[in-house]
Design a protein around this motif. Structure first.
Motif, PDB file in Angstrom:
ATOM      1  N   ALA A   1       0.709  -1.111  -0.072  1.00  0.00           N
ATOM      2  CA  ALA A   1      -0.026   0.034   0.023  1.00  0.00           C
ATOM      3  C   ALA A   1       0.864   1.194   0.176  1.00  0.00           C
ATOM      4  O   ALA A   1       0.300   2.473  -0.219  1.00  0.00           O
ATOM      5  CB  ALA A   1      -0.851  -0.057   1.183  1.00  0.00           C
ATOM      6  N   SER A   2       2.244   1.214   0.213  1.00  0.00           N
ATOM      7  CA  SER A   2       2.862   2.306   0.185  1.00  0.00           C
ATOM      8  C   SER A   2       3.316   2.889  -1.014  1.00  0.00           C
ATOM      9  O   SER A   2       3.247   2.336  -2.239  1.00  0.00           O
ATOM     10  CB  SER A   2       4.351   1.998   0.842  1.00  0.00           C
ATOM     11  N   ASN A   3       3.517   4.290  -1.002  1.00  0.00           N
ATOM     12  CA  ASN A   3       3.882   4.928  -2.295  1.00  0.00           C
ATOM     13  C   ASN A   3       5.065   4.356  -2.752  1.00  0.00           C
ATOM     14  O   ASN A   3       5.378   4.649  -4.061  1.00  0.00           O
ATOM     15  CB  ASN A   3       3.615   6.522  -2.090  1.00  0.00           C
ATOM     16  N   ALA A   4       5.910   4.315  -1.842  1.00  0.00           N
ATOM     17  CA  ALA A   4       7.448   3.799  -2.391  1.00  0.00           C
ATOM     18  C   ALA A   4       7.281   2.499  -3.224  1.00  0.00           C
ATOM     19  O   ALA A   4       8.087   2.324  -4.185  1.00  0.00           O
ATOM     20  CB  ALA A   4       8.337   3.779  -1.078  1.00  0.00           C
ATOM     21  N   TYR A   5       6.658   1.681  -2.647  1.00  0.00           N
ATOM     22  CA  TYR A   5       6.464   0.290  -3.259  1.00  0.00           C
ATOM     23  C   TYR A   5       5.681   0.327  -4.598  1.00  0.00           C
ATOM     24  O   TYR A   5       6.118  -0.109  -6.018  1.00  0.00           O
ATOM     25  CB  TYR A   5       5.743  -0.624  -2.467  1.00  0.00           C
TER      26      TYR A   5
ATOM     27  N   THR B   1      14.887   1.941   1.774  1.00  0.00           N
ATOM     28  CA  THR B   1      14.835   2.884   2.796  1.00  0.00           C
ATOM     29  C   THR B   1      13.558   2.682   3.627  1.00  0.00           C
ATOM     30  O   THR B   1      13.729   2.634   4.758  1.00  0.00           O
ATOM     31  CB  THR B   1      14.851   4.360   2.196  1.00  0.00           C
ATOM     32  N   PHE B   2      12.573   2.575   2.816  1.00  0.00           N
ATOM     33  CA  PHE B   2      11.141   2.341   3.614  1.00  0.00           C
ATOM     34  C   PHE B   2      11.281   1.146   4.313  1.00  0.00           C
ATOM     35  O   PHE B   2      10.766   0.950   5.526  1.00  0.00           O
ATOM     36  CB  PHE B   2       9.998   2.304   2.529  1.00  0.00           C
ATOM     37  N   ILE B   3      11.848   0.049   3.789  1.00  0.00           N
ATOM     38  CA  ILE B   3      11.604  -1.168   4.372  1.00  0.00           C
ATOM     39  C   ILE B   3      12.707  -1.162   5.775  1.00  0.00           C
ATOM     40  O   ILE B   3      12.310  -1.617   6.610  1.00  0.00           O
ATOM     41  CB  ILE B   3      11.968  -2.502   3.571  1.00  0.00           C
TER      42      ILE B   3
ATOM     43  N   TRP C   1       8.914  -7.275   9.260  1.00  0.00           N
ATOM     44  CA  TRP C   1       9.889  -6.401   8.605  1.00  0.00           C
ATOM     45  C   TRP C   1      11.322  -6.677   8.702  1.00  0.00           C
ATOM     46  O   TRP C   1      12.142  -6.380   7.885  1.00  0.00           O
ATOM     47  CB  TRP C   1       9.565  -5.112   9.095  1.00  0.00           C
ATOM     48  N   VAL C   2      11.619  -7.044   9.986  1.00  0.00           N
ATOM     49  CA  VAL C   2      13.181  -7.350  10.250  1.00  0.00           C
ATOM     50  C   VAL C   2      13.591  -8.583   9.061  1.00  0.00           C
ATOM     51  O   VAL C   2      14.582  -8.486   8.693  1.00  0.00           O
ATOM     52  CB  VAL C   2      13.266  -7.720  11.618  1.00  0.00           C
ATOM     53  N   GLU C   3      12.332  -9.311   9.113  1.00  0.00           N
ATOM     54  CA  GLU C   3      13.152 -10.791   8.156  1.00  0.00           C
ATOM     55  C   GLU C   3      13.277 -10.097   6.666  1.00  0.00           C
ATOM     56  O   GLU C   3      14.192 -10.548   5.912  1.00  0.00           O
ATOM     57  CB  GLU C   3      12.010 -11.662   8.396  1.00  0.00           C
ATOM     58  N   LEU C   4      12.168  -9.474   6.559  1.00  0.00           N
ATOM     59  CA  LEU C   4      12.329  -8.920   4.747  1.00  0.00           C
ATOM     60  C   LEU C   4      13.438  -7.906   4.704  1.00  0.00           C
ATOM     61  O   LEU C   4      14.214  -8.026   3.790  1.00  0.00           O
ATOM     62  CB  LEU C   4      10.975  -7.988   4.613  1.00  0.00           C
ATOM     63  N   ASN C   5      13.775  -7.166   5.784  1.00  0.00           N
ATOM     64  CA  ASN C   5      15.139  -6.059   5.467  1.00  0.00           C
ATOM     65  C   ASN C   5      16.283  -7.023   5.562  1.00  0.00           C
ATOM     66  O   ASN C   5      17.431  -6.792   4.559  1.00  0.00           O
ATOM     67  CB  ASN C   5      15.064  -5.315   6.664  1.00  0.00           C
TER      68      ASN C   5
END
Length: 248
Positions: free
Chosen positions: A37-41, A197-199, A211-215
């Motif tokens: 849903a984020s604009n960055a993505y 950066t968003f992540i 999020w930590v896992e994805l990062n």
């Protein structure tokens, strides 16, 4: 991130496209509604698709068919050696079994790279594999299993891939077909930086661990790409210099 961003600006277009496809796969597999849903993505996805479309136009090149055939031949050579190694894992001869065990560990580590169907997907990790293959302990193990001819075939096939790839690049430059994809390189790098950066920001405030896992996955992917591309660029530079010396 600034250092990695600078690295992306210098890498080959084909490598950038491979980086993009892998990163996009990681982000989609995360299945995080907040990310989607984020604009960055959303911006990243838009520019990501444009990069792919531009690259497809650039691939209208008579040498791509030859390159594809060479990539498939290299993969077959790799798997032929791999099968021969596996057949010796249960040998009654200690020397053969030990040699097969050593080589099997090496081949398993690089197997995914040889399973890729595109040259841009099969990254500079293959160059790293070949360097490891030439280490003394591996050379000795190859000799024990009498695989010298098969290994030489793999090296010859890899050299053919490199030659075809350079022909593709030269043809693209000659016809200027790569402009459509290259023109959005900066936009893509900016979009990729912003979504990463968003992540990172979300991971710093993460309570669930998703999020930590994805990062972490993104960081590993970036580090692997940077190492592989550095090796690939170094090998291309070396081959250009050798070609230049031969022509003098």
């Amino acid at each position: 991130m600034n250092k990695f961003q600078s690295f992306l600006r210098k890498c080959l277009l084909n490598s950038l496209v491979g980086f993009n496809k892998d990163l996009r796969g990681i982000l989609k597999a995360a299945n995080l509604p907040e990310l989607e849903a984020s604009n960055a993505y959303k911006r990243y996805l838009d520019v990501s698709m444009l990069l792919d479309e531009g690259h497809m136009q650039a691939r209208k090149n008579p040498f791509t068919v030859k390159l594809g055939a060479n990539v498939r031949a290299r993969s077959k050579s790799y798997h032929a050696i791999n099968f021969a190694i596996k057949s010796n894992l249960n040998s009654n001869i200690d020397a053969e079994r030990n040699a097969a065990t050593l080589l099997n560990m090496l081949f398993l580590r690089y197997s995914p790279e040889f399973s890729r169907t595109s040259y841009s997907g099969a990254t500079g990790m293959i160059a790293s594999f070949i360097q490891e293959l030439k280490q003394k302990q591996n050379v000795d193990a190859i000799a024990v299993l009498k695989l010298e001819n098969k290994v030489q075939q793999l090296l010859d096939d890899d050299a053919s891939c490199e030659a075809s790839y350079l022909q593709c690049i030269a043809k693209n430059m000659e016809q200027d077909e790569h402009v459509s994809a290259s023109s959005i390189r900066n936009n893509f790098i900016t979009a990729a930086r912003n979504v990463i950066t968003f992540i990172e920001t979300q991971a710093s405030e993460d309570k669930s661990g998703k999020w930590v896992e994805l990062n972490g996955k993104v960081a590993i992917h970036n580090a692997k790409f940077e190492r592989a591309e550095a090796v690939r660029q170094a090998n291309l530079k070396k081959k250009r210099e050798e070609k230049k010396k031969r022509s003098m």
